[in-house]
Write an enzyme that holds these catalytic residues in place. Structure first.
Site, PDB file in Angstrom:
ATOM      1  CB  CYS A   2      -1.109  -0.295   1.321  1.00  0.00           C
ATOM      2  SG  CYS A   2      -1.853  -1.773   1.785  1.00  0.00           S
TER       3      CYS A   2
ATOM      4  NE  ARG B 134       4.344   1.964  -2.399  1.00  0.00           N
ATOM      5  CZ  ARG B 134       5.494   2.494  -1.872  1.00  0.00           C
ATOM      6  NH1 ARG B 134       5.824   3.070  -1.605  1.00  0.00           N
ATOM      7  NH2 ARG B 134       5.666   1.187  -0.903  1.00  0.00           N
TER       8      ARG B 134
ATOM      9  CD1 TRP C 288      -1.438  -5.280  -4.763  1.00  0.00           C
ATOM     10  CD2 TRP C 288      -1.134  -6.345  -2.821  1.00  0.00           C
ATOM     11  NE1 TRP C 288      -1.173  -6.277  -5.119  1.00  0.00           N
ATOM     12  CE2 TRP C 288      -0.564  -6.679  -3.634  1.00  0.00           C
ATOM     13  CE3 TRP C 288      -0.332  -6.576  -1.663  1.00  0.00           C
ATOM     14  CZ2 TRP C 288      -0.161  -8.298  -4.140  1.00  0.00           C
ATOM     15  CZ3 TRP C 288       0.877  -7.713  -1.686  1.00  0.00           C
ATOM     16  CH2 TRP C 288       0.587  -8.952  -2.980  1.00  0.00           C
TER      17      TRP C 288
ATOM     18  CG  ASN D 112       2.720  -0.515   3.396  1.00  0.00           C
ATOM     19  OD1 ASN D 112       2.185  -1.730   3.552  1.00  0.00           O
ATOM     20  ND2 ASN D 112       3.270   0.255   3.056  1.00  0.00           N
ATOM     21  N   GLY D 113       0.298  -2.710   5.846  1.00  0.00           N
ATOM     22  CA  GLY D 113       0.880  -3.699   6.880  1.00  0.00           C
ATOM     23  C   GLY D 113       0.109  -4.242   7.196  1.00  0.00           C
TER      24      GLY D 113
ATOM     25  CD  GLU E 197      14.446 -11.516 -13.904  1.00  0.00           C
ATOM     26  OE1 GLU E 197      13.893 -12.056 -13.665  1.00  0.00           O
ATOM     27  OE2 GLU E 197      13.708 -10.044 -14.486  1.00  0.00           O
TER      28      GLU E 197
ATOM     29  CE  LYS F 253      10.606  -8.346 -15.114  1.00  0.00           C
ATOM     30  NZ  LYS F 253      10.815  -9.016 -14.754  1.00  0.00           N
TER      31      LYS F 253
ATOM     32  CD  GLU G 250       6.834  -9.416 -13.337  1.00  0.00           C
ATOM     33  OE1 GLU G 250       6.464  -9.251 -12.125  1.00  0.00           O
ATOM     34  OE2 GLU G 250       8.570  -9.432 -13.430  1.00  0.00           O
TER      35      GLU G 250
ATOM     36  CG  HIS H  71      15.506 -36.031 -16.515  1.00  0.00           C
ATOM     37  ND1 HIS H  71      15.934 -37.525 -17.294  1.00  0.00           N
ATOM     38  CD2 HIS H  71      16.952 -35.523 -17.176  1.00  0.00           C
ATOM     39  CE1 HIS H  71      17.295 -36.733 -17.621  1.00  0.00           C
ATOM     40  NE2 HIS H  71      17.404 -35.872 -17.521  1.00  0.00           N
TER      41      HIS H  71
ATOM     42  CE  LYS I 108       9.789  -1.589  -8.834  1.00  0.00           C
ATOM     43  NZ  LYS I 108      10.485  -2.579  -9.938  1.00  0.00           N
TER      44      LYS I 108
HETATM   45  C1  AGP Z   1      10.290  -8.505 -10.491  1.00  0.00           C
HETATM   46  O1  AGP Z   1       9.605  -8.052 -12.262  1.00  0.00           O
HETATM   47  C2  AGP Z   1       8.742  -8.574  -9.661  1.00  0.00           C
HETATM   48  N1  AGP Z   1       8.125  -7.098  -9.478  1.00  0.00           N
HETATM   49  C3  AGP Z   1       9.062  -9.131  -8.209  1.00  0.00           C
HETATM   50  O2  AGP Z   1       9.727 -10.627  -8.371  1.00  0.00           O
HETATM   51  C4  AGP Z   1      10.368  -8.623  -7.836  1.00  0.00           C
HETATM   52  O3  AGP Z   1      11.638  -8.769  -7.676  1.00  0.00           O
HETATM   53  C5  AGP Z   1      10.325  -9.350  -6.282  1.00  0.00           C
HETATM   54  O4  AGP Z   1       9.315  -8.923  -5.591  1.00  0.00           O
HETATM   55  C6  AGP Z   1      11.235  -9.040  -4.808  1.00  0.00           C
HETATM   56  O5  AGP Z   1      11.107  -7.038  -4.594  1.00  0.00           O
HETATM   57  P1  AGP Z   1      12.947  -6.569  -4.790  1.00  0.00           P
HETATM   58  O6  AGP Z   1      13.469  -6.986  -5.518  1.00  0.00           O
HETATM   59  O7  AGP Z   1      12.012  -5.395  -4.270  1.00  0.00           O
HETATM   60  O8  AGP Z   1      12.699  -7.524  -2.656  1.00  0.00           O
END
Ligand code: AGP
Length: 608
Positions: free
Chosen positions: A2, A27, A75, A101-102, A482, A486, A489, A505, A603
């Site tokens: 949030c 975010r 969020w 937030n939390g 990675e 990408k 997501e 396998h 984010k």
């Molecule tokens: C990556 O594109 C994502 N947004 C997500 O996997 C991110 O890398 C992960 O949540 C870790 O975030 P951080 O690097 O801020 O700890």
């Protein structure tokens, strides 16, 4: 995660708060709200969906007069996505308003006690329990009510509170979620992210866990949770608002992909002087490094995949075993192998990922030394670490990380070479060559971007696919993971990365006529092996796109080729990842996805 923002000053608060909320939209969120404390009452507007709806409903804030207020983007964790669950939340008597937030972990018990006293709740959130407690604990003294309430809470909470009896006064509380105070000219602000503040002030205070702040136009007072005054240090933010805006690009993500060479320069240059790598005065010395017999790299998501790149480089150059652990798993495995001879490297762009923050706190409790590689200065993970290496990538706005990832990899490469030299595992000639190759990485990245200027034309190979497979070996497997993340997501296409040798396998049974497979082939030592894996999947009908240098063995086997500059194996990921990022971007664009704010994602994930 949030987003929260508060303002108190002499200008109308609503437009400033709404503008601040737009700065933290990146975010990720699902609802938003704003509350203004004026003339002895609280004016509250909340909405599901985007901040723009708040602008529309309040005529850009004009319908909400007053010079003090708070805003929030939610969020959702507890309670469905709805207006009633959106923040800020109001106490039953309308005196208190609060944004959070939390997660309040003991909210169920607290709520039961309040319900027994006849409190009527309007939402299903943990947050509303806090604002109802404020009312229950209030005997006319705002600060006392905050102290009593906070003492009852367990969990993670960044709180922002205002009270109708105290016009112009805000209280902020910090426990395991970021709160930053902004000191302006006759105005003061508070937010969960510096991005909200820097259009008003660059003078900030990073609150510590266990602190609460009283914010008025006269100034800021800091206290501990018992109400004892605390000193604070004012710091100056070293980047400007322009770096957190699109600058003519259609999306933040493509801007940040193209910013990578410069971002990596910012990560590398300050640490290489006269051909020598230097992590600064507060860094691990050769003596420190010699006491470790194990290195654990822990992170989440893309940061974890950056950690894999670091693993390969450190093991190859230093000869030290490196374990990579997902932070959410590391916390709960009972290996018992973490002690004073363990170095834990935490990797995080935001520096606020709760899984990673909690993991390093547990590791420190077992005697480990923690070094963190983070982008956001003074973030919670940075402050919880023994040593910090900032990546200096600048603000990363797109939820899908790109420059955040590549600068993490760059710092890990630097650390691998630095450590290899400190432990005498490489001679001076090798050291010089490795340092020079690291120095040349930004240029290689620029070349790679230029080589793939036309990659958008490959979109039709993937944008209608239901499944896409990424395969690679060793360092190529790390970057394949990675690349798959990408694509998943931001385009919402199911994508999985497999060690190329592993397909036979079991997974190869999934390959059918036309299945798109992306074979990552930058590791020249293993190119023949990966080429044979291409043949395997093609024989089952796959349509293979290879990513590798011109003239590599896989070029002859693949249906399509994406070219990259040739690199030393252990330094290849940082360049190989670029076309995978670009491909994901253009496929998501072709599918009309919300590229900078993908559904369900935040984010920075500050919940477990
Ligand atoms: C990556 O594109 C994502 N947004 C997500 O996997 C991110 O890398 C992960 O949540 C870790 O975030 P951080 O690097 O801020 O700890």
């Amino acid at each position: 995660m949030c987003g929260i923002i508060g303002y108190t000053g002499f200008e109308q608060a609503a437009p400033i708060i709404l503008d601040g909320l737009t700065k933290i939209e990146y975010r990720g969120y699902d609802s938003a709200g704003i509350a203004i404390n004026a003339n002895g009452k609280i004016n509250l507007v909340k909405t599901v969906g985007r901040v723009q709806a708040l602008y529309d409903r309040t005529h850009d804030g004009k319908d909400m007069p007053g010079v003090c207020g708070i805003g929030h983007t939610r969020w959702g964790t507890h309670g469905a996505i709805s207006e009633r669950n959106a923040h800020p939340h109001m106490s039953q008597n309308g005196k208190f308003i609060l944004a959070h937030n939390g997660i309040v972990e003991n909210y169920t018990r607290l709520k039961a006690d309040l319900l027994a006293k006849g409190v009527v709740f309007k939402s299903d959130t943990d947050t509303e329990v806090v604002v109802q407690l404020l009312e229950a604990n209030y005997t006319g003294d705002f600060k006392e009510a905050v102290i009593k309430t906070v003492a009852m809470l367990e969990g993670t909470f960044a709180l922002m509170i205002t009270c109708a009896d105290y016009p112009g006064t805000l209280y902020a509380v910090k426990q395991n979620a970021p709160v930053i105070l902004g000191l302006g000219e006759k105005e003061n602000l508070v937010a969960s992210d510096v991005t909200c503040l820097i259009s008003r002030t660059k003078n900030v205070i990073y609150m510590e866990d266990g602190e609460m702040a009283e914010i008025t136009t006269e100034g800021i007072k800091l206290f501990d949770f018992a109400g004892n005054p605390k000193e604070y240090e004012v710091k100056t933010v070293d980047w400007d608002i322009a770096s957190s805006e699109k600058g003519g690009y259609e999306h933040f993500m493509i801007k940040e992909i193209f910013e990578q060479p410069q971002a990596v320069r910012s990560a590398i240059s300050p640490r290489i002087k006269d051909g020598k790598i230097n992590f600064g005065e507060k860094s691990l010395t050769a003596e420190d490094l010699k006491k470790f017999n194990r290195i654990i790299i822990t992170a989440c998501g893309s940061a974890y995949y950056a950690g894999l790149a670091g693993k390969f480089a450190i093991e190859k150059l230093c000869g030290i075993p490196v374990q990579t652990e997902l932070a959410s798993e590391l916390r709960y495995n009972e290996s018992g192998c973490i002690d004073e001879h363990t170095l834990v490297i935490a990797v995080s762009q935001s520096g606020e990922t709760l899984d990673t923050l909690s993991a390093i706190k547990d590791c420190k409790a077992c005697g480990a030394t923690v070094m963190s590689i983070v982008n956001v200065v003074e973030s919670s993970i940075a402050r919880a670490s023994d040593f910090v290496a900032y990546t200096y990538a600048g603000p990363e706005i797109a939820v899908a990380t790109t420059k955040g990832y590549s600068t993490q990899v760059a710092v890990l490469y630097l650390f691998a070479v630095y450590t290899a030299a400190a432990l005498g595992r490489i001679n001076s000639g090798e050291y010089t060559k490795l340092v020079s190759e690291i120095n040349a990485i930004p240029e290689k990245m620029e070349t790679c971007i230029e080589m793939n200027g036309g990659i958008e034309c490959m979109t039709p190979l993937f944008d209608k696919a239901e499944h896409v497979f990424f395969i690679g070996r060793n360092t190529d497997w790390a970057v394949a993971m990675e690349g798959a993340l990408k694509l998943k997501e931001i385009s919402y296409i199911h994508a999985e990365a497999y060690a190329a040798g592993e397909m036979k396998h079991g997974t190869i049974s999934l390959i059918e006529e036309g299945t798109p497979v992306i074979a990552v082939c930058s590791n020249m030592r293993l190119q023949d092996k990966t080429a044979s894996n291409i043949i395997e999947v093609k024989a089952r009908g796959a349509e293979v796109t290879m990513v590798g240098p011109k003239g590599c063995e896989s070029e002859k086997q693949a249906n399509h080729c994406i070219y990259i500059p040739e690199m030393r194996d252990v330094f290849a990921e940082i360049v190989t990842v670029i076309p995978l990022q670009m491909l994901a971007y253009y496929v998501a664009k072709a599918r009309g996805c919300d590229i900078d704010k993908p559904r369900n994602l935040a984010k920075s994930v500050t919940v477990e």
